[in-house]
Design an enzyme around this catalytic site. Structure first.
Site, mmCIF file in Angstrom:
data_model
loop_
_atom_site.group_PDB
_atom_site.id
_atom_site.type_symbol
_atom_site.label_atom_id
_atom_site.label_comp_id
_atom_site.label_asym_id
_atom_site.label_seq_id
_atom_site.Cartn_x
_atom_site.Cartn_y
_atom_site.Cartn_z
ATOM 1 N N LYS A 1 0.818 -1.226 0.016
ATOM 2 C CA LYS A 1 0.065 0.021 -0.029
ATOM 3 C C LYS A 1 0.926 1.085 -0.084
ATOM 4 C CE LYS A 1 -4.343 -1.791 1.405
ATOM 5 N NZ LYS A 1 -5.636 -1.891 2.145
ATOM 6 N N ARG B 1 -4.367 -9.785 4.774
ATOM 7 C CA ARG B 1 -4.502 -9.820 3.342
ATOM 8 C C ARG B 1 -3.292 -9.569 2.444
ATOM 9 N NH1 ARG B 1 -6.344 -6.533 -0.681
ATOM 10 N NH2 ARG B 1 -7.979 -7.301 -2.002
#
Ligand code: HH2
Length: 274
Positions: A220, A254
């Site tokens: 991210k 995840r």
């Protein structure tokens, strides 16, 4: 296994559960276009299973900051054939990453066993779909919508505000008869860098809610902001963040890079005796 966790969540292991990401999209921020072809998507899921993924999370719409929504028909066209194949070709449970009730419902019929709702069960119809199917659901926190969520998000206290959101959603889920809930603070979804860091630092505070916690940090942009690394070079930062998340109480991570994460978490879980 934690108290209050039903047998439909038997994929939750004593050590950390790894959810492998399968983006069947042309435009996901880190792997857009790589798995749009069904054979490639299935092969990648099988590889993630071989590498130690405990769940495969199939998504047909990018929710990266600034993204436009995808039409329901298009999302169905992307994910359903892949889920139908995976239901026969992998043994681990398949999760559908969608906030659209009709996509969730079709995915469950096609063989998915869990719903990952990045809008956090804010849609009545979605609540009904999950309740009817008796499947586990991930309630993720997102401030606003993907298109605009990164335009100066503000919180009174980011962890307390998300906790209140969860309390509210858990109550609504319970009233609807939904028993298997997983909570996800939604790293990067309407959060500034300092919010993401504070969530990871204070993750344990969500434990008082008594439900499993999932965290998605993989590749991210906060990792890019801290390191300057482009998206394809964020594995070291992703691993560091996953290790911190698990050290602070996450039971599911995840991730895109299953094999590397599995190795890192083997160390964490051994040190902590799990
Ligand atoms: N992050 C993304 C998508 N879905 N679901 C949960 N529960 N938690 C997350 O943190 C999360 C999520 C974004 O990552 P990715 O799927 O790789 O990108 P894109 O949205 O561009 O497809």
């Amino acid at each position: 296994m934690r108290h209050g966790v039903g047998e439909r969540m038997d994929f939750l292991k004593k050590s950390t559960t790894i959810m492998g990401v399968l983006n069947v999209t042309p435009d996901s921020f880190s792997d857009g276009g790589k798995f749009i072809d069904i054979d490639h998507a299935v092969a990648h899921a099988r590889q993630m299973e071989d590498e130690g993924a405990d769940i495969i999370d199939v998504g047909g719409e990018s929710t990266r900051p600034g993204s436009d929504p995808v039409r329901e028909e298009e999302e169905l066209r992307r994910v359903i054939p892949v889920i139908e194949r995976l239901a026969h070709e992998v043994t681990v449970p398949i999760s559908i990453d969608t906030y659209k009730p009709r996509v969730a419902e079709a995915a469950l019929i096609a063989g998915a066993r869990m719903v990952n709702d990045v809008s956090g069960l804010r849609n009545e119809e979605m609540i009904a779909v999950v309740a009817r199917a008796h499947v586990p659901v991930v309630i993720m926190h997102m401030l606003g919508e993907p298109k605009s969520m990164q335009e100066n998000p503000e919180y009174r206290d980011v962890v307390d505000d998300i906790k209140h959101f969860f309390e509210d959603r858990i109550r609504i889920a319970q009233v609807a008869g939904i028993t298997d809930v997983i909570l996800d603070p939604g790293i990067g979804f309407g959060k500034k860098l300092e919010h993401n860091l504070e969530i990871l630092r204070r993750l344990r505070e969500f434990e008082t809610l008594g439900l499993p916690i999932l965290v998605g940090v993989s590749r991210k942009s906060f990792i890019g902001a801290l390191s300057g690394a482009p998206v394809e070079e964020r594995l070291p930062g992703s691993i560091a963040a996953a290790v911190i998340a698990v050290g602070n109480g996450a039971s599911i991570v995840r991730v895109h890079d299953v094999k590397a994460t599995r190795q890192a978490l083997a160390i964490v879980n051994a040190v902590y005796g799990r």
